[in-house]
Write an enzyme that holds these catalytic residues in place. Structure first.
Site, PDB file in Angstrom:
ATOM      1  N   LYS A  25       0.860  -1.191   0.000  1.00 54.24           N
ATOM      2  CA  LYS A  25       0.000   0.000   0.000  1.00 54.24           C
ATOM      3  C   LYS A  25       0.893   1.237   0.000  1.00 54.24           C
ATOM      4  CE  LYS A  25      -3.563  -2.532   2.374  1.00 54.24           C
ATOM      5  NZ  LYS A  25      -4.083  -2.903   3.667  1.00 54.24           N
ATOM      6  N   THR A  26       1.411   1.531  -1.164  1.00 55.26           N
ATOM      7  CA  THR A  26       2.363   2.623  -1.321  1.00 55.26           C
ATOM      8  C   THR A  26       1.838   3.622  -2.347  1.00 55.26           C
ATOM      9  OG1 THR A  26       3.538   1.369  -3.021  1.00 55.26           O
ATOM     10  CG2 THR A  26       4.355   1.148  -0.761  1.00 55.26           C
TER      11      THR A  26
END
Length: 190
Positions: free
Chosen positions: A144-145
């Site tokens: 989750k970047t």
């Protein structure tokens, strides 16, 4: 970080170069018209990166790549390395070169360093809290970047004392609730 090279996978260096090139395209467009019209092309100068907030510094190698990718003649001298605890007033690096190059690269370099240092600082804070609590628990990152910033963000987690999990979907199998839901059951998914 190292990644295996396959037909569709890039090395860390190739990814960094592409990301930096895209960032230049996004930020500079067809040219920094203000700088180009008011700063002579042969004017030389120096800038220094001054720390304004306490934390864990991250991204010095990326900053160097930003400068050298834009203008290979820029000279970077590093005083503080990644992972160091910094405080207001510290000078991380100095850069000498064409003033036009300094002005056109400063915002991109600062945006990357601020983001990476923020991630490293928060990772360090949480990892230190776990250590202080006497646990052997480690801070672990996810996928989750920020789109196209994963390589920088995962590096910052490591600098802050955390651990990297999967870099991308090809790094391993991780059954999640969505897989189970689409498969109909955990048994079917396995």
């Amino acid at each position: 970080m190292k990644f295996k090279k396959s037909n569709n996978m890039l090395t860390v260096e190739e990814l960094n170069e592409r990301l930096i090139d895209l960032a230049f395209s996004e930020d500079i467009g067809d040219g920094d018209h203000t700088t180009l019209c008011c700063i002579p092309a042969d004017s030389m100068g120096e800038s220094k990166l001054l720390i304004k907030e306490e934390g864990i510094f991250a991204g010095v190698e990326i900053a160097k790549q930003v400068f050298h990718r834009f203008d290979p003649t820029m000279e970077v001298e590093v005083y503080i390395e990644d992972g160091a605890h910094v405080k207001p007033g510290d000078i991380v690096m100095s850069v000498k070169g064409k003033e036009q190059s300094l002005l056109q690269t400063e915002r991109l370099m600062l945006n990357i360093l601020q983001r990476m240092s923020g991630i490293a600082t928060m990772t360090h804070k949480y990892q230190q809290a776990l250590i202080d609590a006497g646990t052997k628990t480690r801070v672990l990152d996810t996928r989750k970047t920020t789109p196209n910033m994963r390589i920088f963000e995962k590096y910052a987690v490591k600098v802050g004392g955390g651990c990297n999990h999967r870099y991308n979907l090809s790094d391993g199998i991780l059954l999640k609730d969505n897989h189970v839901d689409f498969s109909g059951s955990i048994h079917n998914a396995v």
